[in-house]
Write an enzyme that holds these catalytic residues in place. Sequence first.
Site, PDB file in Angstrom:
ATOM      1  N   ARG A   1      -0.178   3.453  16.987  1.00 37.38           N
ATOM      2  CA  ARG A   1      -0.344   4.415  16.205  1.00 37.38           C
ATOM      3  C   ARG A   1       0.044   5.945  16.752  1.00 37.38           C
ATOM      4  NH1 ARG A   1       0.446   0.828  12.777  1.00 37.38           N
ATOM      5  NH2 ARG A   1      -0.835  -0.051  11.519  1.00 37.38           N
TER       6      ARG A   1
ATOM      7  N   ASP B   1      -7.408   2.653  12.117  1.00 42.53           N
ATOM      8  CA  ASP B   1      -6.206   3.379  12.039  1.00 42.53           C
ATOM      9  C   ASP B   1      -6.155   4.688  11.299  1.00 42.53           C
ATOM     10  OD1 ASP B   1      -4.713   1.114  13.117  1.00 42.53           O
ATOM     11  OD2 ASP B   1      -3.954   0.471  11.422  1.00 42.53           O
TER      12      ASP B   1
ATOM     13  N   ASP C   1       0.734  -1.117  -0.105  1.00 46.59           N
ATOM     14  CA  ASP C   1       0.031  -0.043  -0.014  1.00 46.59           C
ATOM     15  C   ASP C   1       1.026   1.292  -0.067  1.00 46.59           C
ATOM     16  OD1 ASP C   1      -1.875  -2.067   0.464  1.00 46.59           O
ATOM     17  OD2 ASP C   1      -3.116  -1.002   1.734  1.00 46.59           O
TER      18      ASP C   1
ATOM     19  N   SER D   1      -3.492  -9.025   5.054  1.00 46.62           N
ATOM     20  CA  SER D   1      -2.663  -7.919   5.514  1.00 46.62           C
ATOM     21  C   SER D   1      -2.125  -8.265   6.806  1.00 46.62           C
ATOM     22  CB  SER D   1      -3.769  -6.705   5.902  1.00 46.62           C
ATOM     23  OG  SER D   1      -2.832  -5.651   6.498  1.00 46.62           O
TER      24      SER D   1
END
Length: 428
Positions: A96, A125, A17, A181
């Site tokens: 994050r 996210d 990505d 993923s």
Amino acid sequence: MAQPKGTVVLAYSGGLDTSCILVWLKEQGYDVVAYLANIGQKEDFEAARKKALALGAKKVYIEDVSREFVEKFIWPAVQANALYEDRYLLGTALARPCIARGLVGIAQHEGAQYVAHGATGKGNDQVRFELSCYALCPKIKVVAPWRLPEFYQRFPGRRELMDYAKKHGIPVPVTPQTPWSMDENLMHISYEAGILENPKVINRSRPPRGRGRLSPPGLYTKTCDPASSPATPDVLEIEFERGVPVKVTNTGDGATRSSALELFVYLNDIAGKHGVGRIDIVENRFVGMKSRGIYETPAGTILYHAHLDIEAFTMDREVRKIKQGLSLKFSELVYNGFWHSPECEFLRECIGRSQEPVVGTVRLSVFKGQVYILARESPRSLYNEELVSMNVQGDYEPADATGFININSLRLKEYHRLQSKVTVKQDE
């Protein structure tokens, strides 16, 4: 050729990505600075740097934030016994805001107006990254390609993204045969998407009684299969101060670790060897949908059980009830991306204050996918062996319990007396 739009700092991982996004941002007219946070993932960082530069990044920053991640993010979660929906130890959610802090720092250093990320428009996210960025730098502008029609209409699926990568010479590890993923950091690794989106797919190599579809082999990477783990347990002693682990000792070989990062890495190794920390769950995303996630959280699982035990040993009952409510709210806020909110800061302060008496050592066994608490000791223990003993009366008068029971039974007697009247009236 697109008009120049300025500099954007991209949260870069080197995967499919963000590699495609880097090239796409350049097509849109941005000068791209890649930011890669070393947060404990297994990564060839130098190869990632070369790849980003080859794809056209103006600069690449690689920052090791592993120690900060443990001390500033994981330790508060351990103190809180943070657990989302009773099962998830928040490995990604904790990472994050740590990454966002570095991302914003580089943007300010570079004088960039924009930051960008590769989070999808359906996931958590995007919220976690952006709420953190806006809290840390209110004037920053976020470019989220997966929410832009010109991007997601061009790439409606991973097949189109892989075709784009092939066209632009972008090497990617993902293939159509294993299109799930993965997101890894020091605390955990998560697996989702692809074949795993079907909740009936079994995430191990052999289905029960030959039934059920299987995920491809090689899914788990941090932990071994508990069935093939060592036949002898590792017995550990974990010492806590103010609810934070400060030392771990392996009673078998005498190995000790005391620095935050080394301690956590060591527990990851021990737990991984014994297959501890695997879960397969369906959870409620903040955006409103349910999703299936498979997680490995080795060290986090050991510390959750150890801290839970030493806290119960040292904390007043009523204080602990209040703290449990705070922990529930803390876990929800962290999962939803509100680490930098005033309410989450307040909760961290409150939970931290509650941890002052949480001091002592827990002995536990790690074996065949499980953590077994064996014993505990603490100078701040509220456990009184003489008081609780069946063999010693201690400073307690058993006859007093009669009045205690009578007072507590009064409410129950009155409730059921009324219920009897209601029942009789209904039967008439």
